[in-house]
Design an enzyme around this catalytic site. Structure first.
Site, short mmCIF file in Angstrom:
data_model
loop_
_atom_site.label_atom_id
_atom_site.label_comp_id
_atom_site.label_asym_id
_atom_site.label_seq_id
_atom_site.Cartn_x
_atom_site.Cartn_y
_atom_site.Cartn_z
N ASP A 59 0.86 -1.06 -0.20
CA ASP A 59 -0.49 -0.24 -0.02
C ASP A 59 1.19 1.05 -0.36
O ASP A 59 1.43 1.49 1.08
CB ASP A 59 -1.28 0.15 1.68
CG ASP A 59 -2.32 0.60 1.03
OD1 ASP A 59 -1.57 2.11 0.58
OD2 ASP A 59 -2.60 1.46 2.10
N ASP A 64 -13.13 5.22 3.00
CA ASP A 64 -11.57 5.70 3.09
C ASP A 64 -11.34 7.18 3.87
O ASP A 64 -11.01 8.14 2.55
CB ASP A 64 -10.49 5.42 2.13
CG ASP A 64 -9.03 5.29 2.63
OD1 ASP A 64 -8.51 5.35 2.97
OD2 ASP A 64 -8.42 4.96 1.36
N GLU A 71 -6.67 0.19 -4.87
CA GLU A 71 -7.73 0.64 -3.27
C GLU A 71 -8.87 -0.24 -2.73
O GLU A 71 -8.47 -1.07 -2.15
CB GLU A 71 -7.10 1.27 -2.95
CG GLU A 71 -5.27 2.43 -3.46
CD GLU A 71 -5.12 3.59 -2.48
OE1 GLU A 71 -6.05 3.77 -2.43
OE2 GLU A 71 -3.76 3.71 -3.06
N LYS A 102 3.37 10.58 -3.48
CA LYS A 102 2.08 10.39 -4.25
C LYS A 102 1.68 11.82 -4.77
O LYS A 102 0.37 10.98 -6.01
CB LYS A 102 1.39 9.34 -2.99
CG LYS A 102 0.40 8.72 -4.14
CD LYS A 102 -0.68 7.75 -2.84
CE LYS A 102 -1.62 6.97 -3.83
NZ LYS A 102 -2.17 6.34 -2.23
#
Ligand code: AMP
Length: 619
Positions: free
Chosen positions: A25, A205, A183, A87
């Site tokens: 992850d 999330d 994800e 990211k």
């Protein structure tokens, strides 16, 4: 690129050949690595027993590079050379990001973002590669061997450039990417939803700095992301900040120095986390000017303070449901991901909105990495049972051969699996009672340039004039990557079918080569297609005129007959000598003109025949 069928049943590795595969992850704030040990997915900790690796990289003096907690600690003292949240930058261009708000020196090579550090210009790909390299080394050390590959997760909304850049980072880190996985899909796999679950699920999330919501459709172990949404500037950090501001107000604190602000903020965060399990929490400290702070906050007070933040997450949820075209009542389960979903008020708000208790028994920080590890384990071939891989798209188009050696694409490449499409075809010749269905795979226009997968024949079509029969051909690719093709004549219901494993034996390189060829040959292919179509039209017309001549040539004078025969000959010549589509069409048009009168006379005769012997009132 995914293959339609990647693992052949019964050919997976034996248990003693267990191959080391991991799931990663790669997060904005923290990253994790997990693997499957003795059948269960577990996160791999570093030597200090820490599972999380802060996604921070520091470029130090003398070429040294720090990652994780070491880099995080140095962020305040060496901000220009310490890169976090890569990211948010990966696969993006400078104009896409709020560069002015970020504490870095950006370089601009017009193509890719660069960050100027004391070790020279670094791209977000290189920064991410450092995180991945640290995780890889951690896993190899813990597992005692080289990794065969990794599944790396990416947000469902990542575009091609962001996905490709993530893959490049992995390659740079020496990792073999088995697959990039969305994800939310990874989270669903961790909850075992790939096993026989069907229906629509929501993945909620809430991490430290971002909120993502995805609507997933599951069917026979296949996942389709129906909609995504969220807020890239909303997360657990905002809850810390709200409590921090409250502390300032309650203690009449203003103009704190940087050090005191950081201290109070981290105490607010600790209090927030403890309020997940405790009813109250006391923040106690001494500021740099000697002032004593002691403040007790109750869970209820904290919940009141942050109510608006919780509510802010529900708006994108509503929007995502709307985008996916589903209602709350259609949702079979809600999966909680991200550390901030531990807060009871978040759990409560989600439960109230959906009218059901969310799935939350796995560690919300780890759930994505665990799901990725489970997928990596299957992809590495560690499962003994006849395990099939999760498939998501068809790598190449699937179609069939039509008259003239042309390909009619039925299922376009990159269609989400499972998929089914049907199309009607008809016969080419009068009285045709059988039809060969030739199934091909590829992007090219001509059958000769595609890959032949299977052939079968539909028999028992009732004899009819050309073009009258209706044959429905259905292509279906199921969850296991099996293609079945069936053909059904609509008036009689006669049917034939075949099952094919379309891409078995086709590796990534072959697929890439086939795609490249289709692009470089596109214009030649179009010309060949046009020619083949004109030929089919020409042959159809010649056959029809010849049949008409056999039946009714007595309607023509000698010179009219010769004229038509010359025109037929001219068309045949253009086809046989390989002339271009335009010339064939020209000759066909001339034949059409030459037969106009003949067609009129035939029509009159047919009407006369039909009327002969009938009374006027019967007509
Ligand atoms: P993630 O990005 O998924 O690692 O989530 C990090 C966020 O989760 C941070 O804001 C943490 O403060 C928050 N978090 C972690 N543990 C807890 C907890 N026990 N209660 C509330 N928030 C938590």
């Amino acid at each position: 690129m995914a293959l339609l069928q990647i693992a052949e049943p019964g050919l997976s590795a034996a248990p003693h050949q267990h191959r080391l595969a991991v799931g990663i992850d790669l997060g904005t704030t923290n990253s994790l690595i997990a693997t499957v040990k003795s059948g269960s997915a577990v996160c791999i900790a570093d030597q200090q027993e820490r599972v999380l690796l802060p996604s921070v990289v520091r470029y130090c003096e003398k070429g040294r590079i720090e990652t994780g907690y070491d880099a995080l600690r140095a962020q305040k003292i060496d901000p220009l050379n310490t890169i976090s949240s890569a990211k948010r930058l990966i696969g993006r261009k400078l104009e896409d990001i709020p560069a002015a708000q970020l504490p870095y020196r950006f370089g601009d090579n017009g193509r890719i973002i660069e960050l100027q550090t004391r070790q020279g210009a670094k791209t977000p790909i290189e920064v991410s590669a450092e995180i991945l390299r640290t995780l890889k080394e951690r896993a190899e050390h813990a597992l005692g061997g080289d990794l065969v590959g990794a599944v790396i997760t990416v947000p469902a909304y990542f575009d091609d450039a962001q996905r490709q850049a993530t893959k490049d980072a992995a390659r740079l880190a020496g990792l073999n990417v088995l697959r990039l996985l969305n994800e939310p899909t990874a989270a669903a796999i961790a909850y075992g939803l790939d096993n026989a679950s069907e229906g629509t699920f929501v993945v909620y999330d809430l991490g430290g700095g971002t909120f993502d919501v995805s609507v997933l459709q599951l069917s026979k172990g296949l996942f389709e992301v129906k909609a995504t949404g969220g807020n890239s500037a909303l997360g657990g950090d905002d809850f810390d900040h709200r409590l921090f501001c409250h502390l300032l107000e309650q203690n009449q604190l203003s103009q704190l120095n940087e050090q005191d602000s950081q201290l109070l903020l981290s105490l607010a965060r600790a209090a927030k986390e403890s309020l997940t399990t405790d009813n109250s929490s006391t923040i106690q400290t001494t500021l740099s000017d000697g002032r004593e702070i002691s403040y007790t906050v109750t869970r209820q007070e904290f919940q009141n303070l942050t109510q608006h933040l919780v509510a802010k997450t529900i708006e994108p949820v509503k929007q995502a449901l709307k985008d996916a075209g589903v209602g709350k009542a259609d949702i079979k389960g809600v999966i909680m991901v991200g550390g901030a979903t531990r807060m009871p008020q978040v759990q409560q708000a989600v439960a109230t909105f959906f009218g059901q208790t969310p799935l939350n028994n796995l560690n919300p920080d780890q759930v994505v990495a665990l799901g990725a590890a489970m997928q990596a384990n299957v992809l590495a071939g560690n499962k003994n049972d006849d395990e099939w891989l999760l498939l998501d798209v068809t790598p190449l188009s699937l179609g069939l051969e039509t008259y003239g050696g042309l390909v009619e694409k039925i299922i376009p490449r990159n269609s989400t699996l499972p998929t089914a499409r049907a199309q009607e075809f008809t016969t080419f010749k009068d009285g045709q009672t059988a039809m060969t269905i030739h199934v091909v795979q590829g992007e090219r226009e001509l059958v000769a340039d595609c890959r032949s997968l299977a052939k079968f024949t539909l028999r028992g079509i009732p004899p009819m004039v050309a073009g009258a029969a209706r044959i429905l051909v259905t292509f279906q690719v199921d969850a296991d990557g099996l293609l079945s093709v069936s053909a059904r004549e609509q008036s009689t219901g006669v049917q034939a079918q075949i099952e094919v494993k379309p891409s078995y034996g086709l590796d990534d390189d072959t697929i890439t080569r086939m795609l490249k060829e289709s692009m470089s040959n596109a214009s030649d292919d179009m010309a060949a297609r046009a020619r083949a179509e004109a030929t089919v039209e020409a042959e159809g017309l010649i056959a029809a005129v010849k049949t008409a001549l056999e039946l009714d040539s007595d309607l023509l004078t000698e010179s009219e007959l010769q004229n038509i025969q010359a025109a037929i000959f001219a068309v045949e010549q253009t086809v046989q000598t390989g002339m271009a589509a335009d010339e064939i069409r020209q000759a066909v048009a001339t034949l059409g003109t030459a037969t106009d009168d003949f067609a009129g006379k035939r029509m009159n005769r047919n009407i006369q025949r039909a009327l002969t012997g009938q009374k006027i009132e019967e007509i």
